[in-house]
Design a protein around this motif. Structure first.
Motif, PDB file in Angstrom:
ATOM      1  N   LEU A  89     -74.483 -19.503  13.939  1.00  0.00           N
ATOM      2  CA  LEU A  89     -73.658 -20.550  13.333  1.00  0.00           C
ATOM      3  C   LEU A  89     -74.328 -21.197  12.135  1.00  0.00           C
ATOM      4  O   LEU A  89     -73.656 -21.792  11.294  1.00  0.00           O
ATOM      5  N   PRO A 109     -72.801 -26.715  11.278  1.00  0.00           N
ATOM      6  CA  PRO A 109     -72.307 -26.115  12.527  1.00  0.00           C
ATOM      7  C   PRO A 109     -71.857 -27.168  13.534  1.00  0.00           C
ATOM      8  O   PRO A 109     -72.400 -28.281  13.574  1.00  0.00           O
ATOM      9  N   TYR A 200     -70.017 -14.122  13.442  1.00  0.00           N
ATOM     10  CA  TYR A 200     -69.946 -15.537  13.059  1.00  0.00           C
ATOM     11  C   TYR A 200     -68.533 -16.080  13.219  1.00  0.00           C
ATOM     12  O   TYR A 200     -68.310 -17.144  13.813  1.00  0.00           O
ATOM     13  N   ASN A 204     -67.564 -18.894  15.919  1.00  0.00           N
ATOM     14  CA  ASN A 204     -67.094 -20.191  15.431  1.00  0.00           C
ATOM     15  C   ASN A 204     -65.718 -20.527  15.998  1.00  0.00           C
ATOM     16  O   ASN A 204     -65.449 -21.683  16.347  1.00  0.00           O
TER      17      ASN A 204
END
Length: 395
Positions: A89, A109, A200, A204
């Protein structure tokens, strides 16, 4: 029987009920209650004076998910990830959309490094097991996160989109440990949200789901109980960001699918109106209290993207969300936007807004862009052209 739709905006909560037998409409507008959104919805339902036993369904549109993310007012999340990938992140993507933009800034993040736990396990890109999951790592990591006071847990392992076995196993271990310790903490696994690659983006998306999950679960539970107590026996549905709808139970588990629930409902409504008036290509414009949204619709078909970015602008790449979202463009300027003067003396409006508390100028409790718009009119137009109640001799 009535079908009831209710939508939460930045300043107002709207309710529309349609009688399937007579074709009659009931429309009610009430104030949004930011500190407790459910209160505003329930006040609006009561204000409608509908017999809820004669309502077959409730369809809800909201901006609670997107606003919680933008304002970072969600839960404290703990993340389990594959050993060696603790910084997924933080690293994000090396490429920029604009390599010459010196004001570019990576987004912060939603899970800090200290709340990210590495677990020994490894799934290959082909779905094969390279290293089995080590249960002791999961248990030790959970102990650490509980001491940190996490309110929601996310599991996102490398290549779990190809084989979710380890995520499923880890979730089972965590659930058992939480039950032993008497904790009620929701768990999100990345493979349940999306089965697409790109670590990622997938991580996320799962983290943002975990971030808003406790708040949405509590909010929808309150609505369900209170509306049931009014005599309602029908089904609860929520608008999704792809233009469809799902049950409250689904949205409690996967709230990220309703990230743009309210605004997308406006697009679907605009398409319905376009079809009624015989137009196929339209721009749907939705002027809200906090933001204004627009969507281009061709041949009565909205464009749907499978990767949406929350908070993206020319200086920020935003936070990727890999769920289907109808394409909309949004600016931070609405009915309660705050007027301010920037460093060089220019008048600006937005993106910060008064919302429902203290609300727009007409509430008499504060002020939104209404006063600013009036002053601009006075400056550029002859006051004699304005009605008597709109004139101000001091300008």
């Amino acid at each position: 029987m009535y079908r009831l739709g209710v939508d939460i905006g930045g300043a107002f909560t709207d309710l529309v009920a349609y009688d399937d037998e007579t074709g009659d409409f009931v429309w009610v507008k009430g104030e949004t209650t930011p500190k407790n959104p459910a209160e505003g919805v329930l006040n609006t339902v009561e204000k409608s004076k509908l017999d809820m036993s004669k309502v077959s369904m409730v369809l809800h549109g909201q901006t609670l998910v997107i606003n919680s993310i933008i304002t970072r007012s969600g839960a404290k999340v703990g993340l389990f990830t594959t050993k060696g990938h603790r910084d997924v992140l933080i690293l994000q993507r090396a490429n920029r959309r604009d390599i010459y933009n010196f004001r570019y800034k990576k987004p912060e993040p939603f899970v800090p490094r200290r709340l990210t736990v590495e677990v020994r396990e490894r799934i290959g890109g082909d779905g094969g097991v390279i290293e089995p999951l080590h249960p002791e790592d999961v248990r030790q990591g959970l102990e650490k996160l509980l001491k940190e006071g996490v309110e929601s847990i996310c599991i996102s392992f490398l290549n779990s989109y190809a084989n979710p076995t380890h995520e499923i196993e880890a979730k089972k271990i965590i659930q058992e440990e939480l039950e032993k310790k008497g904790f009620d903490i929701p768990i999100t696994t990345s493979h349940e949200i999306t089965r697409e690659w790109y670590e990622y983006e997938r991580t996320n998306t799962a983290v943002l789901n975990a971030f808003v999950k406790p708040k949405m679960r509590a909010y929808l539970n309150i609505l369900e109980r209170a509306i049931r107590d009014m005599g309602f026996k029908g089904a609860f549905y929520s608008m999704l960001s792809n233009g469809g709808m799902a049950s409250f139970d689904f949205v409690k588990e996967y709230p990220i699918y309703a990230v743009e629930s309210g605004p997308i409902a406006g697009v679907i409504g605009g398409i319905a109106i376009a079809e009624l008036v015989g137009e196929k290509n339209v721009i749907v414009l939705d002027g809200g209290s906090t933001t204004t949204k627009a969507s281009l619709v061709e041949n009565l078909t909205p464009k749907v993207h499978s990767e949406y970015h929350v908070g993206r602008d020319r200086f920020n790449p935003g936070y990727p969300v890999k769920v289907p979202v109808i394409e909309i463009e949004e600016v931070g300027n609405g009915g309660t936007s705050i007027a301010w003067i920037d460093a060089v003396g220019n008048l600006r409006v937005g993106p910060k807004a008064m919302g429902a508390d203290p609300g727009p100028a007409c509430y008499g409790k504060g002020g939104g862009s209404t006063d600013c718009n009036r002053c601009i009119c006075y400056k550029w137009f002859d006051q004699s052209e304005l009605p008597p109640w709109g004139r101000d001799e001091n300008i």
